[in-house]
Design a protein around this motif. Structure first.
Motif, PDB file in Angstrom:
ATOM      1  N   GLY A 220       0.824  -1.210   0.000  1.00  0.00           N
ATOM      2  CA  GLY A 220       0.000   0.000   0.000  1.00  0.00           C
ATOM      3  C   GLY A 220       0.854   1.255   0.000  1.00  0.00           C
ATOM      4  N   VAL A 221       1.913   1.234   0.804  1.00  0.00           N
ATOM      5  CA  VAL A 221       2.791   2.405   0.870  1.00  0.00           C
ATOM      6  C   VAL A 221       3.554   2.564  -0.456  1.00  0.00           C
ATOM      7  CG1 VAL A 221       4.816   3.387   2.026  1.00  0.00           C
ATOM      8  CG2 VAL A 221       2.993   2.350   3.386  1.00  0.00           C
ATOM      9  N   ARG A 222       3.966   1.441  -1.025  1.00  0.00           N
ATOM     10  CA  ARG A 222       4.652   1.505  -2.321  1.00  0.00           C
ATOM     11  C   ARG A 222       3.749   2.196  -3.355  1.00  0.00           C
ATOM     12  NH1 ARG A 222       5.118  -0.393  -6.942  1.00  0.00           N
ATOM     13  NH2 ARG A 222       3.356  -1.819  -6.756  1.00  0.00           N
ATOM     14  N   ARG A 223       2.476   1.797  -3.352  1.00  0.00           N
ATOM     15  CA  ARG A 223       1.531   2.381  -4.305  1.00  0.00           C
ATOM     16  C   ARG A 223       1.332   3.872  -4.082  1.00  0.00           C
ATOM     17  NH1 ARG A 223      -3.408  -2.081  -4.225  1.00  0.00           N
ATOM     18  NH2 ARG A 223      -2.187  -3.858  -4.948  1.00  0.00           N
ATOM     19  N   LEU A 224       1.221   4.246  -2.824  1.00  0.00           N
ATOM     20  CA  LEU A 224       0.968   5.673  -2.604  1.00  0.00           C
ATOM     21  C   LEU A 224       2.215   6.488  -2.897  1.00  0.00           C
ATOM     22  CD1 LEU A 224       1.901   7.157   0.368  1.00  0.00           C
ATOM     23  CD2 LEU A 224       0.335   5.428   1.211  1.00  0.00           C
ATOM     24  N   GLY A 225       3.363   5.885  -2.676  1.00  0.00           N
ATOM     25  CA  GLY A 225       4.606   6.564  -3.073  1.00  0.00           C
ATOM     26  C   GLY A 225       4.609   6.838  -4.574  1.00  0.00           C
ATOM     27  N   GLU A 226       4.238   5.832  -5.309  1.00  0.00           N
ATOM     28  CA  GLU A 226       4.100   5.972  -6.767  1.00  0.00           C
ATOM     29  C   GLU A 226       3.149   7.086  -7.143  1.00  0.00           C
ATOM     30  OE1 GLU A 226       4.369   1.465  -8.521  1.00  0.00           O
ATOM     31  OE2 GLU A 226       2.483   2.575  -8.660  1.00  0.00           O
ATOM     32  N   ALA A 227       2.009   7.070  -6.471  1.00  0.00           N
ATOM     33  CA  ALA A 227       0.995   8.076  -6.787  1.00  0.00           C
ATOM     34  C   ALA A 227       1.548   9.485  -6.559  1.00  0.00           C
ATOM     35  CB  ALA A 227      -0.258   7.845  -5.942  1.00  0.00           C
ATOM     36  N   PHE A 228       2.257   9.664  -5.431  1.00  0.00           N
ATOM     37  CA  PHE A 228       2.843  10.981  -5.160  1.00  0.00           C
ATOM     38  C   PHE A 228       3.834  11.357  -6.259  1.00  0.00           C
ATOM     39  CE2 PHE A 228       1.558  10.542  -0.573  1.00  0.00           C
ATOM     40  CZ  PHE A 228       0.859  11.736  -0.495  1.00  0.00           C
ATOM     41  N   ARG A 229       4.667  10.407  -6.631  1.00  0.00           N
ATOM     42  CA  ARG A 229       5.657  10.677  -7.677  1.00  0.00           C
ATOM     43  C   ARG A 229       4.988  11.101  -8.968  1.00  0.00           C
ATOM     44  NH1 ARG A 229       8.736   7.307  -4.731  1.00  0.00           N
ATOM     45  NH2 ARG A 229      10.710   8.391  -4.344  1.00  0.00           N
ATOM     46  N   GLU A 230       3.924  10.390  -9.271  1.00  0.00           N
ATOM     47  CA  GLU A 230       3.228  10.665 -10.514  1.00  0.00           C
ATOM     48  C   GLU A 230       2.620  12.059 -10.504  1.00  0.00           C
ATOM     49  OE1 GLU A 230       1.278   7.270 -12.698  1.00  0.00           O
ATOM     50  OE2 GLU A 230      -0.361   8.273 -11.667  1.00  0.00           O
ATOM     51  N   VAL A 231       1.905  12.322  -9.411  1.00  0.00           N
ATOM     52  CA  VAL A 231       1.206  13.616  -9.341  1.00  0.00           C
ATOM     53  C   VAL A 231       2.206  14.765  -9.357  1.00  0.00           C
ATOM     54  CG1 VAL A 231      -0.230  15.079  -7.862  1.00  0.00           C
ATOM     55  CG2 VAL A 231      -0.789  12.652  -8.142  1.00  0.00           C
ATOM     56  N   PHE A 232       3.326  14.572  -8.688  1.00  0.00           N
ATOM     57  CA  PHE A 232       4.289  15.668  -8.591  1.00  0.00           C
ATOM     58  C   PHE A 232       5.358  15.591  -9.674  1.00  0.00           C
ATOM     59  CE2 PHE A 232       2.137  15.925  -4.624  1.00  0.00           C
ATOM     60  CZ  PHE A 232       2.138  17.282  -4.317  1.00  0.00           C
ATOM     61  N   ALA A 233       5.200  14.613 -10.577  1.00  0.00           N
ATOM     62  CA  ALA A 233       6.094  14.500 -11.727  1.00  0.00           C
ATOM     63  C   ALA A 233       7.560  14.478 -11.309  1.00  0.00           C
ATOM     64  CB  ALA A 233       5.825  15.645 -12.716  1.00  0.00           C
ATOM     65  N   ILE A 234       7.855  13.598 -10.354  1.00  0.00           N
ATOM     66  CA  ILE A 234       9.246  13.462  -9.928  1.00  0.00           C
ATOM     67  C   ILE A 234       9.747  12.070 -10.248  1.00  0.00           C
ATOM     68  CG2 ILE A 234       9.179  15.248  -8.152  1.00  0.00           C
ATOM     69  CD1 ILE A 234       8.788  12.969  -6.113  1.00  0.00           C
ATOM     70  N   ASP A 235      11.075  11.939 -10.236  1.00  0.00           N
ATOM     71  CA  ASP A 235      11.680  10.660 -10.602  1.00  0.00           C
ATOM     72  C   ASP A 235      11.153   9.537  -9.726  1.00  0.00           C
ATOM     73  OD1 ASP A 235      13.107  11.802 -12.540  1.00  0.00           O
ATOM     74  OD2 ASP A 235      14.968  11.977 -11.360  1.00  0.00           O
ATOM     75  N   SER A 236      10.905   8.446 -10.392  1.00  0.00           N
ATOM     76  CA  SER A 236      10.456   7.279  -9.648  1.00  0.00           C
ATOM     77  C   SER A 236      11.633   6.383  -9.320  1.00  0.00           C
ATOM     78  CB  SER A 236       9.460   6.490 -10.490  1.00  0.00           C
ATOM     79  OG  SER A 236       9.143   5.294  -9.850  1.00  0.00           O
ATOM     80  N   VAL A 237      11.607   5.804  -8.149  1.00  0.00           N
ATOM     81  CA  VAL A 237      12.630   4.817  -7.807  1.00  0.00           C
ATOM     82  C   VAL A 237      12.137   3.417  -8.152  1.00  0.00           C
ATOM     83  CG1 VAL A 237      13.625   6.165  -5.953  1.00  0.00           C
ATOM     84  CG2 VAL A 237      11.771   4.558  -5.447  1.00  0.00           C
ATOM     85  N   VAL A 238      10.937   3.376  -8.664  1.00  0.00           N
ATOM     86  CA  VAL A 238      10.307   2.074  -8.885  1.00  0.00           C
ATOM     87  C   VAL A 238      10.955   1.376 -10.080  1.00  0.00           C
ATOM     88  CG1 VAL A 238       8.141   0.938  -9.409  1.00  0.00           C
ATOM     89  CG2 VAL A 238       8.185   2.945  -7.939  1.00  0.00           C
TER      90      VAL A 238
END
Lengths: 608, 608
Positions: free
Chosen positions: A517-535
């Protein structure tokens, strides 16, 4: 509210300033009971609270103040129930009652109740259980002090004497209220107690005070009564005494259209939603402000026993649990009740978080005067809690575990919640972008509070704070996780310029799901804020999108972060609400006008 | 209220005028369930009421009226709970919730719950029981549709879907509400439902209407809210439609200092305290008055299934019980709900009198609009009933008995209450002086209502109605029986000129104690009213008193009845309050000035 980046509020430092004085020991309870003799309490029996408290145990303390000037019209015009009053004649020996409309237990279609419960001392290892039994006529047959005949019939508004005694003793063991005439009454849950408490003290047009983010149900209960809730500033240690004093000192009855408030509703431990816990020192300061302004403190403490071990970080070794009941009790932040020399605290306790919410059993502790008013209301509305619940709880807590076993259980719960919280916090360290999101490790409760630096959103300030919050909320849902919006917890509503928060809980989710769940929300934040993903996404996805983008002439697309984030295959989950928000945000960056220009295709429309 | 001397209100004649139309059969319930498929409802799941009602079963009926003009400010300013609203996202497949603060069932210290209950069809003969089991994860393991994990967690304000379905079906089987959008919501008992219902409809300063004698708790709940209760005249058949119409038609807002009322609170069946039951015809007339004045009818029906067999007298043979479920249902006086084409009835049902009060489970049936308002309040106050109660009730009523077995149980209860009532009535015929006390055999409920011709009291009219009532109350206590004073049930209070009543119940007392209790109260009446006793006293006692009286020069003492009554050895129980009352009464008769002249001795002072 401005949480420091990562402060560990250690329970040790909180309690060192204060130890609950004259705490009752479990051994003393046994002695008191022996001196008072066996409790015999039949159907709807009156409870002798003085006896349960020990008749002479509190005489050296001063009495609580009187609150006549604080009760509402509703409360002041309550009279005792005339029918319940007639019950006093039933004490006469040989009396045949053709009076009260109580059904006969012959017609209760339950002959026996049994429950399998874990044995005290065996909560951690392989499960070992015992089966508890309650018969219909155990009381008459001398098998138990409580039975189906008694518990399943009508009772008093404060609940059954048998279980109330246990609650009173437990309260004294933990809090040792420092005034003479404290008392307890069972509730059908703290939510109901809030509703009834507000009706006891407030009139339409009144204000009460709470943390600037608070339990929405309290606000939603108050609003239809015409009671408004003024939020008081907090920091990572909870409500700020100086802010409380300032609000009260400078209260403007004309600007507020209402009199100066005198009820403080506070969740001091593991506060909902912020997860903050007021230290002993903080509580003492707030209590001093309460005295200065003559406040009633409604101390709502469902999470009191969800105080956890200090968070030591992903790689540090855990701190060993308290080694004795005494050490455990001493590790707890002292309650307002434990420092309440005036009797101005109405404390709400609940079994919901430590036994089961479905029991619908809690209790309040307050001065006898307040408890009496509460009971008078309960007698003509909620009545006591379910007798089925009371009987099961009594069997477990009184007959099976006793006070000792219950403390063992609470300690077990403490360690379980510590583990859950640690899994969440460790996952946050791994997955949640610190550039955007900050937090303070909670030391109690069920909740973790993310602060979001929404001003870093690509579309800020063209896009409003509220719209960005909505976008993030749906983006997280789109990624398959549900968090709660911080603004839902603001009694005044939030506006441009206020900070932005999201609430997460680690209470019920399986540990592996917490991580995911935390991994997913981290992704969501990255996406919304258009920042580099570590995924570690699937490169094919990225390549495909990039290719599509090139095909459709969007060569100048800003691929870093945005496309990486998308490459995770979550785009198909995005809802409608998200679509427009994102399109705007991106075009604002100047890199991508595909959406607004109608150049979207399969992949990109899904992304938008 | 003026009961006829001894009218048997026969259930047969009451229902002949009305049969609940289109009643759902138990067979049809089974078909509906089969068509709708298995119910899967996890923790705090939303209930699909339309599905439980059968999606197309009610479309041919008109919708309920809207009650926007009847809701209070409190109700009109209620908003749905924001947190409970977020639960809708949990339906998304694969969603990981870090949202709601629900604890994990891992931390509920109950692994299994069992209950021994009587088998349907074996309620009368030698007891045969089965043991029901509920495990923690029965739902996930496919063992049951309801389990500890679900029931013991938080739930929705209307209760668990699993049990709500059963309640909705039961309601349709019995009442078949004649409008489309009826709905049900569980309550934590009808007392709470009255409290919440009053807050839904009324403002401070309002009046509501009730029977001229009514459930005191309703009045005591209303008073602190600033709601006054106007009693409407009754006869032996309950509330009088003409009196209701008259009160409303001639309502004087200035004299009453309040607007014309629009809520009628009524207990139509086995009314508390009068035991009266409104016939079908009476209900239709009252419903017509309710339409004329646009009333909301709060139909409080805890005693609905305590409708009994007709009373045939001490020596007649009993009437055989209904021979089928259909005959049983047809024997019941139809409810207001069953004739409520407008959706103006808020019906309160309760399991307290037919299963167990300690369950704290009941339900209301009303229009969807009213039920929604109720739920919004419940969500932020009472919440649903105890999950422990719901699980036990579900196991019994859904899984063990089903609708069929429950009707068997209700029939069993009917026959048991018939026997109890008959024992009481037979004892009344034997022991209670008809010269002073009259009554109508109750056909439903728990209560028997004695009318007392207090004008025959020796001290009347020098002694007030209230003082005579108090004297009788304590005289009956002095004789070792407890009855309730009629004036406690009068919402307006009673004055000189009003009739006098006492309420008895036959609900719980062992049969032999009912007889003895009635014998004692008969004695007390004889004593207070100085009439001949039929009691076989100990001649020595009489002789001793007579001798003492002679010794002290009280030769003109009126020995008949008075001394006989006393000879029973009860005099020592008389309390202080009784003393002065009695002395006055007697000296008024002119036969005995011993007390006032100071001539009392051992025996006589005890008597006084």
């Amino acid at each position: 509210m401005a949480p420091a980046a990562s402060i560990n509020v250690l329970p040790e430092s909180d309690t060192s300033a204060f130890t609950v004085p004259g705490r009752l020991t479990i051994q003393s309870v046994a002695k008191r009971r022996a001196a008072e003799g066996r409790l015999v309490a039949g159907v709807a029996a009156l409870a002798d609270v003085e006896r349960f408290k020990g008749r002479t145990s509190h005489l050296h303390k001063a009495k609580a103040r009187r609150w006549d000037h604080r009760f509402s019209t509703e409360s002041n015009t309550r009279l005792p129930s005339s029918l319940k009053g007639a019950a006093r004649y039933l004490k006469n020996e040989g009396m045949i009652s053709l009076g009260g409309g109580l059904p006969s237990s012959r017609y209760f279609p339950f002959e026996q109740l049994s429950a399998r419960v874990p044995d005290a001392g065996h909560f951690d290892g392989p499960s070992r259980c015992s089966t508890l039994h309650a018969g219909k006529n155990d009381l008459a047959e001398g098998k138990s002090d409580f039975d189906i005949s008694t518990a399943f019939n009508y009772g008093q508004g404060y609940g059954a004497a048998q279980f109330l005694r246990w609650i009173i003793e437990h309260t004294e063991i933990v809090h040792s209220p420092p005034y003479q005439d404290w008392s307890c009454i069972m509730t059908i849950g703290s939510t109901s107690a809030i509703d009834m408490g507000l009706r006891m003290f407030c009139e339409r047009g009144d204000w009460i005070l709470s943390e600037e983010f608070t339990f929405p149900t309290a606000v939603e209960a108050a609003a239809p009564m015409g009671i408004r809730v003024a939020g008081v500033k907090m920091d990572e240690g909870g409500l700020l005494p100086s802010a409380l004093d300032e609000v009260l000192t400078n209260w403007d009855v004309y600007a507020r259209c209402g009199p100066k408030p005198f009820v403080l509703y506070t969740v001091p431990t593991g506060q909902n939603p912020t997860g903050s816990t007021q230290s002993a020192q903080r509580r003492r300061e707030i209590y001093a402000v309460a005295r200065k302004h003559d406040l009633i403190i409604m101390e709502d403490e469902p999470y009191y026993f969800l105080q956890m071990q200090p968070y030591t970080g992903p790689d540090a070794s855990p701190i060993p649990p308290p080694s004795s009941h005494q050490e455990f009790l001493d590790s707890l932040v002292p309650s307002y009740l434990s420092m309440d020399t005036d009797g101005r605290v109405m404390r709400l306790d609940s079994f919901s978080k430590v036994i089961a919410p479905g029991a619908r059993v809690g209790w309040i502790t307050a001065s006898e005067q307040i408890v009496d008013r509460y009971r008078q209301h309960a007698d003509v509305s909620t009545q006591g809690p379910s007798g089925m619940s009371q009987l099961l709880m009594y069997k477990l807590l009184e007959e099976q575990w006793g006070h000792t076993g219950y403390l063992d259980w609470l300690l077990h719960i403490r360690m379980e919640y510590t583990e859950r919280r640690d899994v969440l916090l460790d996952a946050c360290e791994s997955y949640v972008p610190r550039e955007i999101v900050s937090w303070v490790p909670p030391m109690a409760g069920m909740f973790h509070w993310f602060k979001v630096d929404y001003r870093k959103h690509p579309a800020y300030p063209r896009k409003s704070r509220a719209d960005i919050e909505e976008e993030i909320f749906h983006a997280i849902i789109g990624h398959g996780t549900l968090l709660m919006k911080g603004s839902w917890f603001s009694p005044d509503g939030q506006g441009e310029g206020d900070d932005m928060y999201f609430r997460a809980t680690y209470a019920a989710t399986p540990l592996e799901d917490i991580q995911e769940g935390v991994r997913r929300l981290g992704e969501a934040f990255r996406e919304v804020f258009a920042i580099d993903s570590v995924v570690q996404g699937n490169g094919n996805g990225i390549a495909a999108v990039q290719m599509k983008a090139l095909e459709t002439g969007l060569a100048n697309i800003h691929v870093n972060g945005y496309i990486n984030g998308h490459a995770n295959g979550q785009a198909k989950d995005f809802g409608t609400g998200y679509t427009s928000g994102y399109g705007n945000g991106y075009s604002n960056g100047g890199h991508f006008d595909g959406y607004t220009n109608g150049h979207t295709n399969g992949y990109l429309s899904a992304m938008a």
